[in-house]
Design a protein around this motif. Structure first.
Motif, PDB file in Angstrom:
ATOM      1  N   UNK A  26       0.832  -1.193   0.000  1.00 15.38           N
ATOM      2  CA  UNK A  26       0.000   0.000   0.000  1.00 15.38           C
ATOM      3  C   UNK A  26       0.873   1.250   0.000  1.00 15.38           C
ATOM      4  N   UNK A  27       0.510   2.226  -0.792  1.00 17.17           N
ATOM      5  CA  UNK A  27       1.295   3.451  -0.885  1.00 17.17           C
ATOM      6  C   UNK A  27       1.176   4.299   0.365  1.00 17.17           C
ATOM      7  N   UNK A  28       0.161   4.064   1.180  1.00 14.63           N
ATOM      8  CA  UNK A  28      -0.077   4.862   2.374  1.00 14.63           C
ATOM      9  C   UNK A  28       0.501   4.215   3.627  1.00 14.63           C
ATOM     10  N   UNK A  29       0.181   2.940   3.863  1.00 15.14           N
ATOM     11  CA  UNK A  29       0.579   2.285   5.120  1.00 15.14           C
ATOM     12  C   UNK A  29       1.582   1.161   4.922  1.00 15.14           C
ATOM     13  N   UNK A  30       1.969   0.870   3.659  1.00 14.78           N
ATOM     14  CA  UNK A  30       2.947  -0.173   3.342  1.00 14.78           C
ATOM     15  C   UNK A  30       2.452  -1.574   3.671  1.00 14.78           C
ATOM     16  N   UNK A  31       1.161  -1.744   3.802  1.00 13.08           N
ATOM     17  CA  UNK A  31       0.603  -3.071   4.060  1.00 13.08           C
ATOM     18  C   UNK A  31       0.589  -3.894   2.770  1.00 13.08           C
ATOM     19  N   UNK A  32       0.745  -5.220   2.904  1.00 10.37           N
ATOM     20  CA  UNK A  32       0.763  -6.097   1.738  1.00 10.37           C
ATOM     21  C   UNK A  32      -0.588  -6.029   1.023  1.00 10.37           C
ATOM     22  N   UNK A  33      -0.539  -5.787  -0.290  1.00  7.44           N
ATOM     23  CA  UNK A  33      -1.761  -5.708  -1.078  1.00  7.44           C
ATOM     24  C   UNK A  33      -2.293  -7.105  -1.353  1.00  7.44           C
ATOM     25  N   UNK A  34      -3.606  -7.223  -1.318  1.00  5.30           N
ATOM     26  CA  UNK A  34      -4.246  -8.504  -1.577  1.00  5.30           C
ATOM     27  C   UNK A  34      -5.454  -8.283  -2.467  1.00  5.30           C
TER      28      UNK A  34
ATOM     29  N   UNK B  38      -6.075  -4.898 -10.033  1.00  2.41           N
ATOM     30  CA  UNK B  38      -6.567  -3.630 -10.559  1.00  2.41           C
ATOM     31  C   UNK B  38      -7.998  -3.412 -10.073  1.00  2.41           C
ATOM     32  N   UNK B  39      -8.408  -2.148 -10.092  1.00  2.20           N
ATOM     33  CA  UNK B  39      -9.749  -1.775  -9.683  1.00  2.20           C
ATOM     34  C   UNK B  39     -10.320  -0.841 -10.738  1.00  2.20           C
ATOM     35  N   UNK B  40     -11.359  -1.287 -11.425  1.00  7.56           N
ATOM     36  CA  UNK B  40     -11.951  -0.522 -12.519  1.00  7.56           C
ATOM     37  C   UNK B  40     -10.912  -0.121 -13.571  1.00  7.56           C
ATOM     38  N   UNK B  41      -9.996  -1.052 -13.863  1.00  9.24           N
ATOM     39  CA  UNK B  41      -9.012  -0.798 -14.898  1.00  9.24           C
ATOM     40  C   UNK B  41      -7.773  -0.061 -14.436  1.00  9.24           C
ATOM     41  N   UNK B  42      -7.742   0.429 -13.153  1.00 14.49           N
ATOM     42  CA  UNK B  42      -6.598   1.167 -12.626  1.00 14.49           C
ATOM     43  C   UNK B  42      -5.768   0.245 -11.731  1.00 14.49           C
ATOM     44  N   UNK B  43      -4.445   0.424 -11.778  1.00 12.85           N
ATOM     45  CA  UNK B  43      -3.566  -0.378 -10.934  1.00 12.85           C
ATOM     46  C   UNK B  43      -3.851  -0.083  -9.466  1.00 12.85           C
ATOM     47  N   UNK B  44      -3.883  -1.095  -8.666  1.00 13.24           N
ATOM     48  CA  UNK B  44      -4.214  -0.934  -7.251  1.00 13.24           C
ATOM     49  C   UNK B  44      -3.021  -0.359  -6.505  1.00 13.24           C
ATOM     50  N   UNK B  45      -3.252   0.709  -5.734  1.00  9.50           N
ATOM     51  CA  UNK B  45      -2.185   1.374  -4.994  1.00  9.50           C
ATOM     52  C   UNK B  45      -2.414   1.366  -3.496  1.00  9.50           C
ATOM     53  N   UNK B  46      -3.657   1.240  -3.035  1.00  7.57           N
ATOM     54  CA  UNK B  46      -3.979   1.300  -1.616  1.00  7.57           C
ATOM     55  C   UNK B  46      -4.685   0.021  -1.194  1.00  7.57           C
ATOM     56  N   UNK B  47      -4.539  -0.289   0.086  1.00 10.26           N
ATOM     57  CA  UNK B  47      -5.134  -1.511   0.608  1.00 10.26           C
ATOM     58  C   UNK B  47      -6.604  -1.339   0.934  1.00 10.26           C
TER      59      UNK B  47
END
Length: 257
Positions: A101-109, A113-122
């Motif tokens: 996650x770009x905000x809290x550095x938590x592992x993304x799961x 992608x979300x609505x065609x956009x790369x996922x950046x936040x958890x």
């Protein structure tokens, strides 16, 4: 209550040119690129126009146009969409995959992608927090850039005094003299009157340039002291002179008796 006319508001050419030049100065201070303060300038201009009874859409369109003209004036070249992405490296190479996650550095799961956009936040919480932090940072950067630009613009106004030649920063753009004394001296010269020699103030002893021969004090406060005490009893004359009598003189007098 009168209804607002549907015709769009207009801004005259001189006022528009003033906003463009002021915005260009702020944008030119941006580091590492000229686009650092673009959003902050557009936000500040939009708020200014809305406060002057412009509609939101009209204020935003005008602010965007002024910022675009200012960017062209300073020679800013906007990068492509790919070059503006945080994960961009160079052409023909795949972007860096984000795993935290770009905000809290938590592992993304979950999906990548979300609505065609790369996922950046958890989560939505981290996304909203990052957006609000960005808005606050934009406001702070805008005010700091405006302050620096104002200081730089003020330093560029530094010029020599037309009377004494001393370099100074005038409080107004068209200031010509470093102080009232030089301005008065210049007026006396222009009127063809004779310049008087400097004299000592009869109250404080400071040397000053009189405007007329009967002037005895260097300022209004010293003039008030002279009027209340007189030149013989002014504070500098009330001090007791240092005595030149020595103990050796008394001893010699006693021995002589």
């Amino acid at each position: 209550m009168t209804k607002r006319a549907d015709t769009p508001q207009r801004m005259n050419r001189d006022r528009r040119a003033h906003f463009v030049s002021a915005t260009a100065v702020i944008l030119a201070e941006g580091q590492p690129t000229y686009f650092r303060n673009e959003a902050a300038c557009r936000y500040g201009l939009r708020v200014r126009f809305i406060g002057e009874s412009w509609t939101w859409s009209e204020a935003d369109d005008l602010a965007a146009d002024i910022v675009a003209v200012a960017l062209r004036a300073i020679g800013a070249k906007r990068p492509s969409w790919a070059e503006g992405q945080p994960a961009w490296t160079q052409d023909a190479f795949a972007p860096v995959e984000r795993t935290r996650c770009r905000r809290c550095a938590k592992q993304l799961s979950g999906p990548e992608s979300h609505w065609g956009w790369a996922k950046e936040f958890c989560s939505t919480l981290c996304a909203d927090a990052a957006r609000k932090a960005g808005e606050c940072r934009n406001r702070e950067e805008f005010h700091e850039a405006a302050r620096c630009a104002g200081l730089a613009k003020k330093m560029r106004r530094e010029r020599p005094c037309e009377e004494c030649g001393t370099w100074f920063i005038p409080p107004r753009p068209k200031g010509r003299f470093c102080g009232n004394a030089c301005a008065r001296r210049h007026v006396i010269k222009m009127q063809g009157r004779r310049l008087l020699d400097d004299k000592n103030c009869q109250s404080c002893g400071v040397r000053f340039h009189p405007l007329k021969e009967s002037q005895k004090a260097c300022s209004q406060s010293c003039g008030a002291k002279l009027r209340s005490h007189g030149p013989e009893r002014s504070p500098q004359f009330l001090q007791a002179p240092a005595s030149s009598f020595r103990c050796e003189d008394a001893t010699m007098l006693v021995a002589a008796e």
